[in-house]
Design a protein around this motif. Structure first.
Motif, short mmCIF file in Angstrom:
data_model
loop_
_atom_site.label_atom_id
_atom_site.label_comp_id
_atom_site.label_asym_id
_atom_site.label_seq_id
_atom_site.Cartn_x
_atom_site.Cartn_y
_atom_site.Cartn_z
N ARG A 1 -6.67 -1.88 4.60
CA ARG A 1 -5.60 -2.70 4.04
C ARG A 1 -5.85 -3.07 2.57
NH1 ARG A 1 -4.82 -8.06 3.10
NH2 ARG A 1 -2.66 -8.80 3.11
N ASN A 2 -7.04 -3.50 2.24
CA ASN A 2 -7.33 -3.88 0.85
C ASN A 2 -7.11 -2.72 -0.10
OD1 ASN A 2 -7.98 -6.56 1.32
ND2 ASN A 2 -10.14 -6.13 1.69
N THR B 1 -1.36 0.59 -4.20
CA THR B 1 0.06 0.38 -4.50
C THR B 1 0.24 -0.28 -5.86
OG1 THR B 1 0.53 0.14 -2.13
CG2 THR B 1 2.19 -0.67 -3.67
N GLY B 2 -0.54 -1.32 -6.11
CA GLY B 2 -0.46 -1.98 -7.41
C GLY B 2 -0.83 -1.05 -8.55
N ARG C 1 -5.09 -0.18 0.40
CA ARG C 1 -3.64 0.07 0.31
C ARG C 1 -3.00 -0.84 -0.74
NH1 ARG C 1 -3.76 0.08 5.93
NH2 ARG C 1 -2.66 -1.94 6.03
N LEU C 2 -3.37 -2.11 -0.71
CA LEU C 2 -2.84 -3.05 -1.70
C LEU C 2 -3.24 -2.64 -3.11
CD1 LEU C 2 -3.53 -6.41 0.17
CD2 LEU C 2 -1.27 -5.48 -0.40
N ALA D 1 -0.80 -7.67 -5.99
CA ALA D 1 -1.52 -6.95 -4.93
C ALA D 1 -2.97 -7.41 -4.84
CB ALA D 1 -1.44 -5.45 -5.19
N MET E 1 -3.41 -10.63 -2.96
CA MET E 1 -3.13 -10.54 -1.53
C MET E 1 -4.30 -9.95 -0.73
SD MET E 1 0.80 -9.17 -1.79
CE MET E 1 0.94 -8.87 -0.03
N MET E 2 -5.36 -9.53 -1.39
CA MET E 2 -6.49 -8.92 -0.69
C MET E 2 -7.21 -9.93 0.20
SD MET E 2 -8.41 -6.35 -3.32
CE MET E 2 -7.71 -4.76 -3.77
#
Length: 475
Positions: free
Chosen positions: A68-69, A75-76, A71-72, A243, A246-247
């Motif tokens: 998940r981290n 994307t950013g 992916r964030l 992003a 949000m980690m």
């Protein structure tokens, strides 16, 4: 003895013959012929479906995105890097519009990368001490302010060359602290098993942005001016900053990291440099990176010179030349991302091909031929860069990674002030094509030196690079 006709026709046959004839069809019916296609690297049976096989291959290529981290982060970065490449083209074109000077273009590139030369090694020490996410956040905010100031100055019609020089220095300070920290944080987001995949995906993202950003910037500059590219870059940092915030830092894979007692920063810096010096596998990579970084990775200076003074083109042509380089690198990165092995043959072949193809760019006076050579140069570049980056990280202990990657970034990006200044002034005196040809020869010489070191230190390299040569698969 029973004949073949009797075996097939008789209701009862001996066990040896029955086992031989009946077992094979039954096994063939039960085993899916696509099983090996589904998981060729791992060697485990997959679901009996061609569609599943295709999905497995795709998931292997993008396996780092399951974190998940990451992916964030990814994307950013995708949005931010596109804006960054737009600004790269816009800044180069702005300097040419203000001065029409090859040397001035080399100077602004030198100033942008000079802070990396000065600060990147201390930045590596800091990266090993502090929260990497927070440090990256600070650098992104600084870069956003720099882009916004450039946009305002150009839009107001008050921009001067010294403004560009100063703001290039500001961006360089941001990059000096961001680059080694980001490089060292990747393994914490995905773990060592997925590191080569993440490095390749990062390279693909970087060069995918190089594919899109310059092409859009070339047209945008022709229609709306360089200020539009600077403004879009400033806005593009916002998703990246969001992003990062949000980690989930608790998911970072830092459990294996050894946290030694704090020491003098200079002593910690020497510790990182000493590790590289006494580790042949790392030193071999550093030798080649020093040559390619100094003499080969000067595309910010080289491509505008080629577009303007060799091909007699404009900002749109510059955008397409940069995009061709990015497309080759992007496609190469996708292939590398599907691998679980970083080999020394890739390191040497990629480096040698990069040098030879850069020499081909020097000889070309055709726009389309130059695009083709730049496309292939991008392919070779990623073969070398992804392999060297992954091998160096996997050969480095966790508590030294920030410092070792800072040295790597010093040679890849921090040596640009030397290469950019040299390129600009040599182009003024010798011409653009001769200059690029000499730079290509220097790159090839560096690969030869690295290969000679490998031949003379083969046993030591094998002993210290086992973890960097093969990425262990999950059980």
């Amino acid at each position: 003895m029973t004949t073949q006709h009797q075996v097939y026709g008789a209701p009862l046959v001996t066990r040896p013959w029955r086992a031989r004839r009946l077992r094979l069809p039954r096994q063939h019916a039960e085993v899916d012929p696509t099983a090996e296609l589904a998981a060729p690297e791992i060697g485990e049976p997959a679901a009996p479906s061609i569609e599943v096989a295709r999905t497995t291959r795709l998931s292997e290529t993008f396996r780092a995105l399951r974190h998940r981290n990451y992916r964030l982060f990814y994307t950013g970065q995708a949005i931010s890097l596109t804006g960054t490449w737009m600004q790269t083209v816009a800044q180069s074109w702005l300097v040419i519009e203000l001065t029409d000077s090859k040397a001035a273009l080399g100077i602004v590139t030198t100033l942008q990368f000079l802070p990396i030369t000065i600060f990147v090694l201390p930045a590596g020490v800091i990266a090993d001490r502090v929260n990497k996410r927070d440090l990256i956040l600070a650098t992104r905010a600084l870069a956003m302010v720099q882009a916004l100031l450039l946009a305002v100055l150009v839009a107001a019609g008050s921009v001067e060359l010294w403004h560009v020089y100063v703001l290039a220095l500001v961006l360089g300070v941001s990059n000096a602290f961001e680059q080694p920290t980001r490089q060292a944080m990747v393994v914490e987001m995905v773990g060592k098993d997925d590191l080569i995949n993440a490095v390749a995906l990062n390279s693909g993202l970087f060069n995918g942005a190089r594919l899109v950003g310059p092409s859009v910037a070339g047209v945008l500059i022709a229609v709306a001016g360089t200020e539009a590219a600077f403004a879009i870059n400033a806005v593009s940092f916002i998703p990246s900053i969001l992003a990062l915030t949000m980690m989930d830092l608790s998911e970072l894979k830092i459990s294996d990291r050894v946290a030694p007692a704090r020491a003098n920063p200079l002593r910690e810096l020497r510790e990182g440099l000493s590790f590289v010096k006494r580790t042949p596998a790392a030193l071999m990579i550093i030798i080649i990176a020093a040559f390619l970084g100094t003499f080969g990775y000067n595309f910010i200076t080289v491509l505008p010179l080629v577009a303007r003074y060799v091909l007699q083109g404009d900002s749109v042509d510059l955008g397409f030349l940069t995009a061709a380089l990015g497309l080759g690198a992007f496609l190469s990165a996708l292939v590398i991302a599907g691998q679980r092995r970083a080999t020394r043959s890739q390191l040497f072949v990629g480096g040698a091909l990069f040098a030879l193809l850069l020499g081909a760019v020097a000889l070309s006076e055709s726009f389309y031929l130059s695009m083709l050579f730049l496309f292939l140069t991008g392919v070779a570049n990623i073969i070398f860069a992804a392999t060297s980056n992954t091998s160096l990280q996997l050969a480095t202990p966790d508590h030294l990674r920030g410092r070792v990657m800072a040295l790597y970034m010093l040679l890849i990006a921090g040596s640009t002030p030397i290469g950019a200044s040299l390129t600009g002034f040599m182009a003024e005196v010798l011409g653009v094509q001769v200059t690029i040809g000499l730079l290509a020869a220097a790159c090839l010489f560096g690969v030869a030196v690295g290969f000679l070191y490998y031949i003379t230190h083969r046993e030591q390299i094998e002993a210290t690079a086992h973890a960097s040569a093969i990425v262990a698969t999950a059980p």
